[in-house]
Design a protein around this motif. Structure first.
Motif, PDB file in Angstrom:
ATOM      1  N   LYS A 153       0.814  -1.211   0.000  1.00 33.52           N
ATOM      2  CA  LYS A 153       0.000   0.000   0.000  1.00 33.52           C
ATOM      3  C   LYS A 153       0.845   1.256   0.000  1.00 33.52           C
ATOM      4  O   LYS A 153       0.431   2.283  -0.499  1.00 33.52           O
ATOM      5  N   GLU A 154       2.014   1.169   0.578  1.00 29.16           N
ATOM      6  CA  GLU A 154       2.896   2.336   0.631  1.00 29.16           C
ATOM      7  C   GLU A 154       3.966   2.208  -0.433  1.00 29.16           C
ATOM      8  O   GLU A 154       4.319   1.113  -0.846  1.00 29.16           O
ATOM      9  N   ASN A 155       4.485   3.346  -0.849  1.00 31.83           N
ATOM     10  CA  ASN A 155       5.600   3.324  -1.792  1.00 31.83           C
ATOM     11  C   ASN A 155       6.893   3.118  -1.021  1.00 31.83           C
ATOM     12  O   ASN A 155       7.375   4.014  -0.349  1.00 31.83           O
ATOM     13  N   LYS A 156       7.416   1.904  -1.097  1.00 33.07           N
ATOM     14  CA  LYS A 156       8.676   1.570  -0.455  1.00 33.07           C
ATOM     15  C   LYS A 156       9.679   1.241  -1.548  1.00 33.07           C
ATOM     16  O   LYS A 156       9.314   0.622  -2.548  1.00 33.07           O
ATOM     17  N   PRO A 157      10.935   1.641  -1.384  1.00 27.06           N
ATOM     18  CA  PRO A 157      11.920   1.354  -2.435  1.00 27.06           C
ATOM     19  C   PRO A 157      12.115  -0.142  -2.647  1.00 27.06           C
ATOM     20  O   PRO A 157      12.376  -0.875  -1.703  1.00 27.06           O
ATOM     21  N   MET A 158      11.949  -0.564  -3.895  1.00 24.78           N
ATOM     22  CA  MET A 158      12.127  -1.963  -4.272  1.00 24.78           C
ATOM     23  C   MET A 158      12.906  -2.022  -5.585  1.00 24.78           C
ATOM     24  O   MET A 158      12.455  -2.619  -6.555  1.00 24.78           O
ATOM     25  N   HIS A 159      14.068  -1.401  -5.595  1.00 27.17           N
ATOM     26  CA  HIS A 159      14.850  -1.278  -6.824  1.00 27.17           C
ATOM     27  C   HIS A 159      15.434  -2.600  -7.301  1.00 27.17           C
ATOM     28  O   HIS A 159      15.812  -2.721  -8.459  1.00 27.17           O
ATOM     29  N   LYS A 160      15.492  -3.612  -6.434  1.00 28.92           N
ATOM     30  CA  LYS A 160      16.035  -4.920  -6.819  1.00 28.92           C
ATOM     31  C   LYS A 160      14.955  -5.868  -7.340  1.00 28.92           C
ATOM     32  O   LYS A 160      15.264  -6.913  -7.900  1.00 28.92           O
ATOM     33  N   LEU A 161      13.696  -5.500  -7.177  1.00 29.30           N
ATOM     34  CA  LEU A 161      12.581  -6.368  -7.552  1.00 29.30           C
ATOM     35  C   LEU A 161      12.521  -6.568  -9.066  1.00 29.30           C
ATOM     36  O   LEU A 161      12.461  -5.599  -9.818  1.00 29.30           O
ATOM     37  N   LYS A 162      12.543  -7.848  -9.489  1.00 27.40           N
ATOM     38  CA  LYS A 162      12.513  -8.171 -10.912  1.00 27.40           C
ATOM     39  C   LYS A 162      11.311  -9.013 -11.310  1.00 27.40           C
ATOM     40  O   LYS A 162      10.878  -8.964 -12.449  1.00 27.40           O
ATOM     41  N   VAL A 163      10.782  -9.806 -10.380  1.00 25.13           N
ATOM     42  CA  VAL A 163       9.698 -10.734 -10.713  1.00 25.13           C
ATOM     43  C   VAL A 163       8.537 -10.561  -9.738  1.00 25.13           C
ATOM     44  O   VAL A 163       8.734 -10.614  -8.532  1.00 25.13           O
ATOM     45  N   ILE A 164       7.350 -10.360 -10.303  1.00 26.57           N
ATOM     46  CA  ILE A 164       6.113 -10.330  -9.521  1.00 26.57           C
ATOM     47  C   ILE A 164       5.171 -11.345 -10.168  1.00 26.57           C
ATOM     48  O   ILE A 164       4.837 -11.222 -11.344  1.00 26.57           O
ATOM     49  N   ASN A 165       4.764 -12.355  -9.400  1.00 25.73           N
ATOM     50  CA  ASN A 165       3.827 -13.354  -9.898  1.00 25.73           C
ATOM     51  C   ASN A 165       2.661 -13.438  -8.920  1.00 25.73           C
ATOM     52  O   ASN A 165       2.818 -13.911  -7.799  1.00 25.73           O
ATOM     53  N   LEU A 166       1.521 -12.954  -9.358  1.00 27.43           N
ATOM     54  CA  LEU A 166       0.298 -12.989  -8.547  1.00 27.43           C
ATOM     55  C   LEU A 166      -0.771 -13.823  -9.242  1.00 27.43           C
ATOM     56  O   LEU A 166      -1.962 -13.642  -9.020  1.00 27.43           O
ATOM     57  N   GLN A 167      -0.344 -14.742 -10.093  1.00 32.22           N
ATOM     58  CA  GLN A 167      -1.248 -15.574 -10.881  1.00 32.22           C
ATOM     59  C   GLN A 167      -2.337 -16.198 -10.020  1.00 32.22           C
ATOM     60  O   GLN A 167      -2.075 -16.737  -8.947  1.00 32.22           O
ATOM     61  N   GLY A 168      -3.574 -16.099 -10.511  1.00 27.44           N
ATOM     62  CA  GLY A 168      -4.696 -16.748  -9.846  1.00 27.44           C
ATOM     63  C   GLY A 168      -5.155 -16.085  -8.557  1.00 27.44           C
ATOM     64  O   GLY A 168      -5.983 -16.643  -7.849  1.00 27.44           O
ATOM     65  N   SER A 169      -4.638 -14.911  -8.274  1.00 29.61           N
ATOM     66  CA  SER A 169      -5.046 -14.193  -7.052  1.00 29.61           C
ATOM     67  C   SER A 169      -6.343 -13.452  -7.357  1.00 29.61           C
ATOM     68  O   SER A 169      -6.343 -12.293  -7.772  1.00 29.61           O
ATOM     69  N   GLU A 170      -7.444 -14.139  -7.146  1.00 32.39           N
ATOM     70  CA  GLU A 170      -8.746 -13.647  -7.571  1.00 32.39           C
ATOM     71  C   GLU A 170      -9.246 -12.435  -6.809  1.00 32.39           C
ATOM     72  O   GLU A 170     -10.172 -11.768  -7.251  1.00 32.39           O
ATOM     73  N   ASN A 171      -8.652 -12.123  -5.661  1.00 35.63           N
ATOM     74  CA  ASN A 171      -9.076 -10.952  -4.887  1.00 35.63           C
ATOM     75  C   ASN A 171      -8.322  -9.690  -5.264  1.00 35.63           C
ATOM     76  O   ASN A 171      -8.656  -8.606  -4.790  1.00 35.63           O
ATOM     77  N   LEU A 172      -7.307  -9.812  -6.117  1.00 42.76           N
ATOM     78  CA  LEU A 172      -6.531  -8.643  -6.535  1.00 42.76           C
ATOM     79  C   LEU A 172      -7.432  -7.719  -7.349  1.00 42.76           C
ATOM     80  O   LEU A 172      -7.997  -8.124  -8.363  1.00 42.76           O
ATOM     81  N   ILE A 173      -7.565  -6.484  -6.873  1.00 42.50           N
ATOM     82  CA  ILE A 173      -8.439  -5.519  -7.533  1.00 42.50           C
ATOM     83  C   ILE A 173      -7.636  -4.515  -8.340  1.00 42.50           C
ATOM     84  O   ILE A 173      -8.020  -4.133  -9.428  1.00 42.50           O
ATOM     85  N   LYS A 174      -6.482  -4.103  -7.773  1.00 40.46           N
ATOM     86  CA  LYS A 174      -5.628  -3.153  -8.494  1.00 40.46           C
ATOM     87  C   LYS A 174      -4.170  -3.437  -8.189  1.00 40.46           C
ATOM     88  O   LYS A 174      -3.824  -3.961  -7.139  1.00 40.46           O
TER      89      LYS A 174
END
Length: 156
Positions: A76-97
């Motif tokens: 929810k907050e903007n936190k530095p994540m400059h090393k982040l390369k992969v985000i996999n939220l496949q099948g997360s049916e509650n994800l709205i945004k």
């Protein structure tokens, strides 16, 4: 050497230098709310919470794999994540945004396949100049997607 180790939620509080975490939890795991700020990989299929804990500092995170989770918004907050390369939220049916990606500009792979309630992809997805994979297959509620996405590296 297959050992099954059962840990209480408090045990994670002592793991300040934990770098890789793969959780396989078939019962109530809602008590596991502490995540080490040293984590590089968070792999938790079926993550039970609506977002990552507010106390989590993800600046070292390289991959977040929360497929089939209850997540509504990863952070929810903007936190530095400059090393982040992969985000996999496949099948997360509650994800709205999706979250704002401005603090995670090096994401190369964003998998949102099967996020059937996803209606809004933050326009900041356009800052992801290194994005190679964007999977929105099955996002049938999608109403908003940035018109400018750095498609230079996207693969067919």
């Amino acid at each position: 050497m297959n050992k099954i180790l059962t840990l209480s939620a408090n045990a994670f509080l002592k793991m300040k230098r934990l770098r890789l975490l793969r959780v396989i939890c078939h019962s109530n795991c809602r008590d596991l709310v502490y995540l080490s700020s040293e984590l590089r990989l968070l792999d938790w299929t079926g993550y039970p919470l609506k977002s990552l804990p507010l106390s989590f500092k993800p600046e070292n995170l390289v991959a977040i794999l929360l497929s089939y989770s209850n997540i509504e918004q990863p952070w929810k907050e903007n936190k530095p994540m400059h090393k982040l390369k992969v985000i996999n939220l496949q099948g997360s049916e509650n994800l709205i945004k999706t979250p704002n990606f401005k603090m995670a500009p090096n994401v190369e792979s964003l998998v949102l396949e099967g996020c059937t309630r996803l209606a809004y992809v933050d326009p900041s997805v356009g800052v992801l100049k290194r994005l190679k994979l964007l999977n929105l297959r099955g996002c049938k509620s999608l109403r908003s997607l940035a018109t400018k996405i750095g498609m230079d590296l996207l693969k067919n």
